[in-house]
Design an enzyme around this catalytic site. Sequence first.
Site, mmCIF file in Angstrom:
data_model
loop_
_atom_site.group_PDB
_atom_site.id
_atom_site.type_symbol
_atom_site.label_atom_id
_atom_site.label_comp_id
_atom_site.label_asym_id
_atom_site.label_seq_id
_atom_site.Cartn_x
_atom_site.Cartn_y
_atom_site.Cartn_z
ATOM 1 N N GLY A 1 0.821 -1.202 0.000
ATOM 2 C CA GLY A 1 0.000 0.000 0.000
ATOM 3 C C GLY A 1 0.855 1.252 0.000
ATOM 4 O O GLY A 1 1.882 1.309 0.673
ATOM 5 N N ARG B 1 -6.196 -2.415 10.868
ATOM 6 C CA ARG B 1 -6.781 -3.748 11.059
ATOM 7 C C ARG B 1 -6.114 -4.488 12.209
ATOM 8 O O ARG B 1 -6.762 -5.214 12.953
ATOM 9 C CB ARG B 1 -6.659 -4.548 9.757
ATOM 10 C CG ARG B 1 -7.337 -5.916 9.820
ATOM 11 C CD ARG B 1 -7.380 -6.594 8.458
ATOM 12 N NE ARG B 1 -8.329 -5.943 7.574
ATOM 13 C CZ ARG B 1 -7.988 -5.189 6.517
ATOM 14 N NH1 ARG B 1 -6.713 -4.982 6.246
ATOM 15 N NH2 ARG B 1 -8.892 -4.634 5.761
ATOM 16 N N ARG C 1 -17.161 16.826 13.427
ATOM 17 C CA ARG C 1 -17.662 17.346 14.696
ATOM 18 C C ARG C 1 -18.543 18.579 14.493
ATOM 19 O O ARG C 1 -19.522 18.781 15.229
ATOM 20 C CB ARG C 1 -16.501 17.678 15.628
ATOM 21 C CG ARG C 1 -16.943 18.106 17.022
ATOM 22 C CD ARG C 1 -15.774 18.361 17.943
ATOM 23 N NE ARG C 1 -15.073 17.141 18.295
ATOM 24 C CZ ARG C 1 -15.505 16.275 19.208
ATOM 25 N NH1 ARG C 1 -16.660 16.483 19.829
ATOM 26 N NH2 ARG C 1 -14.809 15.198 19.500
ATOM 27 N N ARG D 1 0.576 -5.375 -6.424
ATOM 28 C CA ARG D 1 0.652 -6.715 -5.849
ATOM 29 C C ARG D 1 1.246 -7.655 -6.905
ATOM 30 O O ARG D 1 0.990 -7.502 -8.089
ATOM 31 C CB ARG D 1 -0.733 -7.203 -5.441
ATOM 32 C CG ARG D 1 -1.364 -6.347 -4.340
ATOM 33 C CD ARG D 1 -2.624 -6.979 -3.812
ATOM 34 N NE ARG D 1 -3.268 -6.121 -2.826
ATOM 35 C CZ ARG D 1 -2.907 -6.031 -1.559
ATOM 36 N NH1 ARG D 1 -1.895 -6.763 -1.117
ATOM 37 N NH2 ARG D 1 -3.541 -5.229 -0.729
ATOM 38 N N GLU E 1 -14.898 11.073 22.177
ATOM 39 C CA GLU E 1 -15.428 10.623 23.469
ATOM 40 C C GLU E 1 -15.034 9.182 23.773
ATOM 41 O O GLU E 1 -14.840 8.806 24.929
ATOM 42 C CB GLU E 1 -16.955 10.767 23.491
ATOM 43 C CG GLU E 1 -17.456 12.168 23.811
ATOM 44 C CD GLU E 1 -17.088 13.182 22.727
ATOM 45 O OE1 GLU E 1 -16.744 14.325 23.088
ATOM 46 O OE2 GLU E 1 -17.140 12.837 21.528
#
Length: 328
Positions: A15, A176, A159, A76, A192
């Site tokens: 990546g 991941r 937000r 790849r 939060e």
Amino acid sequence: MKNQPKKIAVLTSGGDAPGMNAALRAVVRASVFYGIECFAIHQGYQGLIDNEFELMNARSVNNIINKGGTIIKSARCLEFRTPEGRKKAYNNIKNGGIEALVVIGGDGSFTGAMIFQNEFNFPVIGIPGTIDNDIYGTRYTLGYDTAINTVVEAIDKIRDTASSHNRLFFVEVMGRDAGHIALNSGIGAGAEEILIPEENLGLERLLESLKKSEKSGKSSSIVVIAEGDKTGKNVFEIASYVEKNLPYYEVRVSVLGHMQRGGAPSCFDRVLASRMGVFAIESIIEGKSNSMVGVIDDKMVLTPLKKAIKGKSKINTNLIKVSDILSI
């Protein structure tokens, strides 16, 4: 320096990550500085098999330090996973007179590099380029700093909407197997709650936390979730569960996805890439191989590829405590 190579090659694999171009620039220019010919391999390991080599000079990498992605492409390559494919790659690299290889990528790229080195005793040095910051042997990987700044900027904008409409937003970020992006960007954006693979918060505790937030007067909240969160649920399942149990919240989901990979690298990533690229070439000149360059305590270090791949990058547990304290 008595065995200094005359020709080396560099490729980007896996990546893409902001800072790969800056690292490429550093590898090329450091090679030129030390009198070594540097060849860029296009399309990662596939280019190694297809013999897509390009001789670079100092001007070949003009004006790329500020660019995201990788100008020599990444791909790849299933063929490189076979002995036949690696043999073809080795023949190409030997026929070209190349004596060492620099691989810019993540753990999958390093696994290929390690196998290649072991099979053909060919010198390889790795530069860690992955936004997840999940490789052992370095405090920071290329692209991580840029990625968390991208995430914080996105959450800041989310937000604004959350506050305007009294909404609860679940924001999924990459990670991941590691929660570095979620934890650091979550704290930086004032989330939060933060859910990461390293800690199983559990859905019931999440509900309790959100109930406390609502009772304390918060009319909107942001929950940052790493895609590998240990609850075993995806972000939409978590959002649906919360919506059923806390009907007074208007719940929305935002998956940031590949936008986290893109954009111009931060100053930190540009400097880190420059240091790593120069150190990679100097390590090759000193005869080092089968290792990854990294930075620990602001010093450049080498870690064996096997250890870099198998080792586990550690989350800063103190940040979890900081997040809990500041989310009241």
